[in-house]
Design a protein around this motif. Sequence first.
Motif, PDB file in Angstrom:
ATOM      1  N   GLU A  36      34.734  39.171  44.843  1.00 53.17           N
ATOM      2  CA  GLU A  36      36.080  38.633  44.635  1.00 53.17           C
ATOM      3  C   GLU A  36      36.822  39.410  43.545  1.00 53.17           C
ATOM      4  O   GLU A  36      38.009  39.709  43.680  1.00 53.17           O
ATOM      5  CB  GLU A  36      36.003  37.152  44.277  1.00 53.17           C
ATOM      6  N   TYR A  40      40.456  41.508  43.995  1.00 51.83           N
ATOM      7  CA  TYR A  40      41.670  41.437  43.160  1.00 51.83           C
ATOM      8  C   TYR A  40      42.013  42.800  42.560  1.00 51.83           C
ATOM      9  O   TYR A  40      43.178  43.184  42.500  1.00 51.83           O
ATOM     10  CB  TYR A  40      41.500  40.403  42.046  1.00 51.83           C
ATOM     11  N   TYR A  45      46.942  40.345  43.074  1.00 52.72           N
ATOM     12  CA  TYR A  45      46.932  38.898  43.260  1.00 52.72           C
ATOM     13  C   TYR A  45      47.652  38.450  44.528  1.00 52.72           C
ATOM     14  O   TYR A  45      47.716  37.255  44.815  1.00 52.72           O
ATOM     15  CB  TYR A  45      47.488  38.196  42.016  1.00 52.72           C
ATOM     16  N   HIS A  48      45.399  36.308  46.747  1.00 51.68           N
ATOM     17  CA  HIS A  48      44.830  35.097  46.161  1.00 51.68           C
ATOM     18  C   HIS A  48      44.501  34.023  47.205  1.00 51.68           C
ATOM     19  O   HIS A  48      43.413  33.440  47.182  1.00 51.68           O
ATOM     20  CB  HIS A  48      45.770  34.531  45.096  1.00 51.68           C
ATOM     21  N   ALA A  51      41.515  35.068  49.046  1.00 53.42           N
ATOM     22  CA  ALA A  51      40.331  34.999  48.185  1.00 53.42           C
ATOM     23  C   ALA A  51      39.823  33.565  48.079  1.00 53.42           C
ATOM     24  O   ALA A  51      38.605  33.332  48.084  1.00 53.42           O
ATOM     25  CB  ALA A  51      40.645  35.566  46.802  1.00 53.42           C
ATOM     26  N   LEU A  52      40.728  32.598  47.987  1.00 53.73           N
ATOM     27  CA  LEU A  52      40.310  31.191  47.925  1.00 53.73           C
ATOM     28  C   LEU A  52      39.617  30.765  49.220  1.00 53.73           C
ATOM     29  O   LEU A  52      38.582  30.098  49.194  1.00 53.73           O
ATOM     30  CB  LEU A  52      41.504  30.283  47.641  1.00 53.73           C
TER      31      LEU A  52
END
Length: 104
Positions: A36, A40, A45, A48, A51-52
């Motif tokens: 992760e 980034y 970002y 994001h 990534a979540l």
Amino acid sequence: MSIFQQQPDDMRTSGSRDHGEVPGLLDRAADDPEWEAALYRGAGYGVHAYALAAREIRRARTANWTYTADKYQGSGDTKLGGATTFENADADGGARVDPGAADV
């Protein structure tokens, strides 16, 4: 009625094979915490939300591989324990056989 035949050595072999699978399954369950951070660093970002979602997928993946490893471990334990139980029951039952009963 069919005869129940269970070979303890076959059960031990199968149980050992199940136990042998566990380390590989746990390796597959291992997460890469740097993934992760690298995402980034590489994409900023703007990723994001992805990534979540990917984090949740990785958690589920880890939980599922760990669950599978636990099942293999349990299966191997049951087979190894069962082999000993069969042998002990066989020996105990054989000790109770009246040798003279075969002559009847």
